[in-house]
Design a protein around this motif. Structure first.
Motif, short mmCIF file in Angstrom:
data_model
loop_
_atom_site.label_atom_id
_atom_site.label_comp_id
_atom_site.label_asym_id
_atom_site.label_seq_id
_atom_site.Cartn_x
_atom_site.Cartn_y
_atom_site.Cartn_z
N ASN A 44 50.08 -31.75 46.56
CA ASN A 44 49.68 -30.22 47.14
C ASN A 44 49.89 -29.76 45.67
O ASN A 44 50.87 -28.22 45.74
CB ASN A 44 49.98 -30.53 48.32
N GLU A 45 51.39 -30.57 45.10
CA GLU A 45 52.55 -30.02 44.51
C GLU A 45 52.13 -29.89 42.64
O GLU A 45 52.28 -29.37 41.89
CB GLU A 45 54.02 -30.10 44.33
N ALA A 46 51.28 -31.51 42.50
CA ALA A 46 51.46 -31.66 41.08
C ALA A 46 50.45 -30.84 40.22
O ALA A 46 49.64 -30.47 40.48
CB ALA A 46 50.08 -32.94 41.47
N THR A 47 50.84 -30.90 39.30
CA THR A 47 50.03 -30.41 38.12
C THR A 47 48.74 -30.76 37.79
O THR A 47 48.53 -32.47 38.10
CB THR A 47 51.20 -30.18 36.96
N PHE A 48 48.00 -30.78 37.00
CA PHE A 48 46.71 -30.89 36.48
C PHE A 48 47.02 -31.86 35.13
O PHE A 48 46.47 -32.92 35.30
CB PHE A 48 45.72 -29.12 35.79
N LYS A 49 48.09 -31.65 34.69
CA LYS A 49 48.25 -32.84 33.46
C LYS A 49 48.61 -34.04 34.02
O LYS A 49 48.51 -34.90 33.52
CB LYS A 49 49.49 -32.01 32.67
N GLU A 50 49.73 -34.07 35.13
CA GLU A 50 50.49 -34.93 36.17
C GLU A 50 49.32 -36.03 36.80
O GLU A 50 49.30 -37.52 36.35
CB GLU A 50 51.18 -34.47 37.53
N ILE A 110 41.98 -41.93 37.04
CA ILE A 110 41.46 -41.06 37.12
C ILE A 110 41.20 -39.85 35.75
O ILE A 110 42.12 -39.64 35.33
CB ILE A 110 42.59 -39.37 38.10
N ASP A 111 39.70 -39.72 35.60
CA ASP A 111 39.73 -38.55 34.51
C ASP A 111 39.57 -37.31 34.33
O ASP A 111 39.70 -36.49 35.78
CB ASP A 111 38.43 -39.34 33.67
N TYR A 112 39.62 -36.35 33.31
CA TYR A 112 38.93 -35.41 33.19
C TYR A 112 38.37 -34.79 34.61
O TYR A 112 39.38 -33.87 35.41
CB TYR A 112 39.28 -34.77 32.18
#
Length: 290
Positions: free
Chosen positions: A232-238, A245-247
């Motif tokens: 719920n707090e992680a960034t897209f990049k993380e 997990i891919d794009y």
């Protein structure tokens, strides 16, 4: 010329006689050929029957001879006497050695000891050894000894932690060179360490049979301490940095998070369309929700 014609001139009766004589000769020849051919057929049939009966007699004789052979029952090789040794095909010297061994107060406790004492050939030993019957205390002793050897061998083969294996150590496995060794180490670093043995099969280019050989010497002994991301707090990049997990999947996860405002449980990820359910356990190693 007239004299010559007189020799070849026959009256009607003479010509009829010659004709009937020739006819009789032809008939006799035909009868001879018919009788001889039928006789050959009859003789061939008789020969075939004789051969068939002969084969039946030979098979019955073989069965009779087999039934007359002395049957061998299980026996203790320590107590073979002269007659028994002769039945088994042992030579006089071999029997004498065994009897002398028994006279000295010794017993035969194994197949190898029997051959060592009697010096019988390997071929004869292979024939008679299946009938050896040793006392129960000897059999139990041998079984316990084999169990102890197996336990000893098992304890001797100790596995190393795959999370601490170096490239040089991995290269000792047949089929792993510098390239594959580096890939294993590199993939281990991306994962943050192998959490389960099965992750080794995910290394690119590593065949299953070679992975099996690696796991015969290595295994996950000490699991890595992976710092889990709060989804719920992680960034897209993380999130994208997670190996499994891919794009596209990262994009779907964030779209779902925006839709529900807050993810209450990782199980909710299974609701996302196209989520790889077979990778859920692996992905769950790196995520959490708070």
């Amino acid at each position: 010329m007239k004299n010559l014609k007189s020799h070849f001139w026959y009256n009607k009766n003479q010509r009829n006689g010659i004709f009937f004589l020739a006819l009789i000769i032809v008939i006799l020849q035909l009868l001879y050929l018919f009788v001889s051919s039928s006789g050959r057929t009859t003789s061939d049939l008789n020969l075939e029957r004789i051969n068939r009966h002969r084969q039946e007699i030979d098979s019955l004789r073989a069965i009779q001879l087999e039934s007359k052979k002395p049957k061998i029952f299980p026996f203790n090789p320590s107590f073979i006497d002269d007659f028994k040794g002769y039945q088994l095909g042992m030579s006089t010297d071999e029997i004498d050695r065994l009897i002398q061994h028994r006279t000295d107060g010794n017993y035969i406790n194994s197949i190898s000891e029997f051959q060592q004492v009697t010096k019988v050939s390997d071929s004869l030993l292979a024939i008679i050894s299946p009938y050896f019957k040793f006392p129960e205390w000897i059999t139990n002793k041998i079984s316990k000894k084999n169990i102890q050897i197996q336990k000893s061998n098992t304890s001797r083969v100790s596995k190393t932690d795959i999370n601490s294996a170096t490239i040089d150590v991995l290269k000792e496995i047949n089929g792993i060179g510098q390239v594959l060794g580096r890939r294993i180490i590199s993939y281990r670093n991306k994962l943050g360490g192998f959490s389960v043995n099965e992750q080794l099969y995910e290394v690119y280019g590593l065949e299953s049979r070679i992975a099996d050989q690696v796991l015969e010497r290595f295994m996950v002994i000490k699991k890595p301490q992976i710092k889990k991301l709060n989804l719920n707090e992680a960034t897209f990049k993380e999130v994208l940095s997670i190996v499994y997990i891919d794009y596209q999947l990262t994009k779907k996860i964030f779209e779902y998070r925006d839709e529900v405002a807050e993810i209450q449980s990782l199980e909710e990820l299974k609701k996302i369309e196209g989520f790889p359910l077979e990778k859920f356990d692996r992905i769950a190693l790196y995520l959490t929700v708070k």
